[in-house]
Scaffold this active site. Structure first.
Site, PDB file in Angstrom:
ATOM      1  N   GLU A 397       0.808  -1.222   0.000  1.00 44.47           N
ATOM      2  CA  GLU A 397       0.000   0.000   0.000  1.00 44.47           C
ATOM      3  C   GLU A 397       0.839   1.268   0.000  1.00 44.47           C
ATOM      4  O   GLU A 397       0.552   2.232  -0.711  1.00 44.47           O
ATOM      5  CB  GLU A 397      -0.957   0.000   1.199  1.00 44.47           C
ATOM      6  CG  GLU A 397      -2.134  -0.945   1.075  1.00 44.47           C
ATOM      7  CD  GLU A 397      -1.801  -2.395   1.371  1.00 44.47           C
ATOM      8  OE1 GLU A 397      -2.672  -3.263   1.163  1.00 44.47           O
ATOM      9  OE2 GLU A 397      -0.664  -2.657   1.834  1.00 44.47           O
ATOM     10  N   HIS A 464     -11.364  -5.638   8.655  1.00 48.34           N
ATOM     11  CA  HIS A 464     -12.046  -5.410   7.375  1.00 48.34           C
ATOM     12  C   HIS A 464     -13.341  -4.628   7.585  1.00 48.34           C
ATOM     13  O   HIS A 464     -14.203  -4.619   6.709  1.00 48.34           O
ATOM     14  CB  HIS A 464     -12.389  -6.741   6.697  1.00 48.34           C
ATOM     15  CG  HIS A 464     -11.194  -7.506   6.222  1.00 48.34           C
ATOM     16  ND1 HIS A 464     -10.403  -8.233   7.075  1.00 48.34           N
ATOM     17  CD2 HIS A 464     -10.644  -7.653   4.985  1.00 48.34           C
ATOM     18  CE1 HIS A 464      -9.422  -8.811   6.388  1.00 48.34           C
ATOM     19  NE2 HIS A 464      -9.544  -8.467   5.117  1.00 48.34           N
TER      20      HIS A 464
END
Length: 658
Positions: A397, A464
């Protein structure tokens, strides 16, 4: 030291000497000014001039270089006016950062230089993005980025090398192996025999070069640049050198054994090269004196100009206006037939239409190409726009955020999909320190949208399910959108992509396939900073965003007797606080509902702002309703208890009865 000119003409050899000499003489002057208190800090590159000068001399003027603290020779070789450098180091207006950052923490598009930030790693990924833009534009250009041997321990280094290798990007990763990371010697920094081994591990051509030998540096870099302009690939260059002064002047060099200092002093790049030129009858003593006189005159004249400049002054308005690049929002009204579609469809359609509108727009993310993304938002994009513009990325990322920034610097637009908003923690540094601060620091836009699938209610557990917008609303320089409806999502996404500033675009996963709305089929935009009033009433103001808006609607529709203003914020930065003020002045009561946990969230700031600006209109305490102060759990009953949906009804009724 053995010099081989490999057929270099005399003028090039003299130019290399003059550039090293100029760098050295400026440094020596700066050390005097530092002791006099006329500059605040200095990171010395004395003894390392051959690397900066050699690399910059071998590159074309329109090729980007991303230097470090000790690469003064890059700036002077690119012929930046000295008075601007001196003003930069004094924090004056004619520098490059308007006094907002120091040293070499700046960039300049005019000279194709992108300076580093103190968090060293992100610039490596930025170099990847710049090089990727060159490839996409079919430009045969090289990008060079510098780091020290200490920086090779950072995760960003490994991510950037991996990206460059996988994508065959024409990047020179220039590692100055100068013996110490501040006071930590190399044997405590890495355990491989040579730093070039790290490049080999990523399938990358790698070389070790005598960084004190200007001809070896120049000839090697010149040869490699010519090759990879034609056949793009990344190359790691380890320059062996030594830092003859402290990390910065205050730290000193007492930790360095004297024998080591003596060894490297004998390898001084300028003294040895000067002797070589004399022995080759290329440089006479008279010519040397003349060159130094010219440099001294240039330094003194430019110092006078910098010192004569008034100390920088500013105003609150000037400072605030420079946080973001100006954006001339263009209203595009919705046209075409209405289609009843889901939130996920509206986002996909908005992305596709923006890809059609902007041929310089690139989408990057994990699994977004053939697979279409984990939520299938980019399904079919690969066939429509090709693999160059719809790019699967490695799982890195931070490196991809940096790459997105590099694309922006080199004239492209970038969208990055965080597979889940939770994973933004792995890219947090470049988001909040590079993207957010670039325009304020040196006027450079960050034309980047980061899509953030977020939110709970789907049993996805602690990693998540977070709705982590408050990580970013706290950071000046970032815009944050958080739509609750398909119509808003499509229009706001188009605006986010048009905006040259960095935008975090939150998309609630629980709403993706549960919320439908009639949405125009054609392209349209909606303004940032304009809330939506979904219901009108006189009793109470309810403010929310994202899934909270739907929870509030459900309660109000089940209790039609409640007369409430329901405000959907739509964007959190900029925040439409005026609409909230107007409503509170009418109703006298305010309840703020957010899915995020309570402390430090957007509700707290709205509450404080209303207390400061509408206190006399309030008929009761402001109420904040939010999730529990725990990580979000997995099991349904635990998650239901964590989320504020059930608590909202009681708090609403209590405030109404107050």
């Amino acid at each position: 030291m053995q010099y081989q000119n490999k057929g270099l003409d005399v003028q090039t050899q003299i130019d290399l000497y003059e550039r090293m000499q100029k760098s050295r003489m400026i440094e020596e002057k700066m050390l005097i000014l530092l002791r006099q208190g006329k500059i605040s800090k200095w990171f010395s590159g004395i003894g390392q001039e051959a690397i900066a000068v050699g690399v910059a001399s071998a590159m074309q003027p329109d090729e980007y270089i991303l230097p470090m603290h000790r690469n003064l020779g890059v700036f002077t070789t690119r012929d930046i006016p000295l008075h601007r450098l001196f003003a930069q180091w004094q924090g004056k207006a004619s520098g490059f950062t308007k006094g907002r950052d120091r040293s070499f923490h700046f960039g300049t598009q005019a000279y194709k230089i992108v300076g580093m930030i103190s968090h060293l790693g992100p610039q490596l990924g930025v170099a990847d993005g710049i090089a990727l833009a060159h490839r996409l534009k079919k430009e045969n250009k090289v990008t060079a980025v510098f780091s020290g041997e200490g920086g090779t321990s950072e995760g960003d280094f490994h991510e950037a090398l991996n990206i460059a290798s996988v994508w065959n990007l024409p990047v020179l990763f220039c590692i100055e192996n100068n013996g110490y990371g501040l006071s930590t010697p190399t044997n405590e920094q890495y355990n491989c025999k040579k730093l070039r081994d790290k490049g080999i591990g990523y399938g990358m051509e790698s070389h070790t070069i005598d960084g004190n030998n200007i001809l070896e540096v120049y000839n090697m870099v010149d040869s490699l640049c010519k090759r990879i302009r034609k056949n793009p690939q990344p190359i790691l260059l380890e320059f062996e050198t030594f830092r003859m002064r402290g990390h910065e002047e205050a730290s000193g060099t007492k930790y360095v054994p004297q024998a080591l200092m003596d060894h490297w002093a004998a390898k001084d790049p300028l003294e040895n090269y000067t002797e070589y030129l004399r022995n080759q009858n290329i440089l006479s003593e008279e010519e040397e004196v003349t060159i130094k006189k010219v440099i001294i005159h240039e330094i003194e004249e430019n110092l006078k100009k910098a010192f004569a400049e008034e100390a920088i002054d500013s105003t609150e308005t000037n400072e605030l206006n420079d946080v973001f690049k100006s954006f001339d929002y263009k209203e595009v009204n919705p046209k075409g037939e209405l289609k009843n579609i889901r939130l996920v469809d509206a986002i996909s359609e908005g992305l596709k239409q923006s890809m059609e509108k902007h041929d310089n727009l690139v989408i990057m993310g994990q699994d977004i190409a053939e697979y279409g993304g984990v939520f299938k938002i980019t399904k079919g994009f690969l066939e429509a726009f090709g693999k160059e513009r719809v790019r699967n990325t490695p799982i890195c990322e931070s490196g991809i955020v940096g790459t997105a920034m590099g694309l922006s610097i080199n004239g492209m637009k970038a969208i990055m999909e965080m597979q889940f908003a939770d994973f933004a923690s792995s890219g947090f540094n470049p988001i909040v320190n590079y993207l957010a601060k670039s325009h304020y620091r040196w006027g450079e836009k960050a034309d980047v949208v980061i899509r953030m699938p977020c939110g709970g209610g789907v049993g996805a557990g602690p990693f998540h399910s977070q709705t982590n917008e408050a990580w970013f609303t706290k950071t000046p320089g970032l815009k944050v959108a958080y739509p609750a409806f398909p119509y808003d999502a499509k229009g706001l996404l188009a605006t986010a992509i048009n905006d040259p500033n960095p935008v975090l675009f939150f998309e609630h996963k629980g709403l993706y396939r549960s919320v439908y709305q009639d949405v125009p089929s054609d392209y349209y935009t909606l303004p940032f900073g304009k809330a939506s009033i979904l219901k009108n009433g006189e009793e109470i103001t309810i403010v929310s965003y994202g899934a909270g808006v739907h929870w509030a609607l459900e309660v109000l529709e089940s209790n039609p007797e409640i007369e409430a203003d329901l405000i959907d914020l739509r964007t959190l930065a900029p925040l439409d606080i005026e609409t909230v003020y107007d409503s509170v002045k009418k109703t006298g009561k305010l309840l703020i509902l957010q899915e995020d946990s309570l402390f430090g969230g957007i509700a707290s700031d709205i509450s404080a702002l209303v207390m400061e600006n509408c206190f006399e209109y309030l008929d009761g305490p402001i109420k904040r309703v939010a999730s529990l102060e725990t990580p979000i759990p997995f099991a349904k009953r635990l998650e239901d208890n964590y989320l504020p949906k059930k608590r909202f009804t009681k708090e609403l009724q209590d405030l109404l009865a107050y």
